[in-house]
Design an enzyme around this catalytic site. Structure first.
Site, PDB file in Angstrom:
ATOM      1  N   GLU A  90      36.001  42.064  35.654  1.00 43.67           N
ATOM      2  CA  GLU A  90      35.100  42.454  36.556  1.00 43.67           C
ATOM      3  C   GLU A  90      35.843  42.058  37.953  1.00 43.67           C
ATOM      4  OE1 GLU A  90      31.093  41.440  35.906  1.00 43.67           O
ATOM      5  OE2 GLU A  90      30.951  40.672  37.796  1.00 43.67           O
ATOM      6  N   ASP A  91      36.696  40.920  37.794  1.00 47.96           N
ATOM      7  CA  ASP A  91      36.998  40.174  39.203  1.00 47.96           C
ATOM      8  C   ASP A  91      38.679  40.272  39.458  1.00 47.96           C
ATOM      9  OD1 ASP A  91      34.395  39.696  39.853  1.00 47.96           O
ATOM     10  OD2 ASP A  91      34.463  37.697  38.737  1.00 47.96           O
TER      11      ASP A  91
END
Ligand SMILES: [Mn+2]
Length: 201
Positions: A90-91
């Site tokens: 996600e990051d």
């Protein structure tokens, strides 16, 4: 004459019914967790948390794994490695295929379950978490519970400087709605979440 061997380990089971051995021994489980920690530390190395102290990002996934062991009583290396890796896709620039290559299908599936689709607007992503969490695997729900607990403690202690009171309350309400979908997964984590949410709403 045939030599008499030891009695069969599972006298009542046919070959197909013999349960598979646990996928990780103590040693390979430890190696998996160390590998996941090294991988996540390298992937998150340039990131900071949103707290005023700008804590290194890696403190978060390691802390999520720590909550699982010391508060949730979880010792399954698959769940702990997934916790450490939970924000890499996600990051960071990590792809889900990279996770599968390095850590196998089972961890890949857990990470996919806890990864938001960043192509969607933020409000939609938050609504989807509430909607989809009840249908996720037990392993994904464990990671979610510990992730939310870590984040709520962070915010209770020192919210991002640009968050006002209303935004903090909104975050606690949304978290309550997400974890409602994890009921029955882990009593200790759920009780700790109930406590901090009740204290802040
Ligand atoms: Mn997280």
């Amino acid at each position: 004459m045939e030599k008499e061997g030891p009695p069969p380990a599972y006298p009542d089971l046919s070959e197909e019914q013999i349960p598979a051995p646990p996928p990780y021994s103590d040693a390979s489980g430890i190696m998996l967790i160390v590998k996941a920690t090294d991988f996540a530390a390298r992937k998150h190395r340039k990131q900071k948390r949103k707290d005023p102290q700008q804590t290194p990002y890696i403190n978060h996934p390691v802390g999520v794994a720590r909550i699982l062991t010391s508060e949730g009583g979880i010792t399954d290396p698959i769940v702990l490695a997934a916790a450490i890796l939970h924000d890499t896709v996600e990051d960071t620039n990590t792809t889900i295929d990279e996770i599968e290559q390095e850590f196998g299908r089972e961890i890949r599936n857990i990470i996919a379950e806890v990864t938001d689709d960043k192509s969607l607007p933020k409000e939609k992503r938050k609504a989807l978490q509430v909607e989809q969490t009840p249908h996720k695997s037990r392993q994904a729900k464990l990671v979610k519970l510990a992730d939310k607990l870590y984040n709520l403690r962070d915010i209770e202690r020192s919210p991002p400087v640009w968050w006002d009171c209303r935004r903090v309350k909104e975050y606690f309400k949304w978290s309550r709605d997400v974890i409602a979908g994890c009921k029955g997964t882990n009593d200790a984590l759920e009780a700790a979440l109930d406590d901090i949410i009740n204290r802040n709403l």
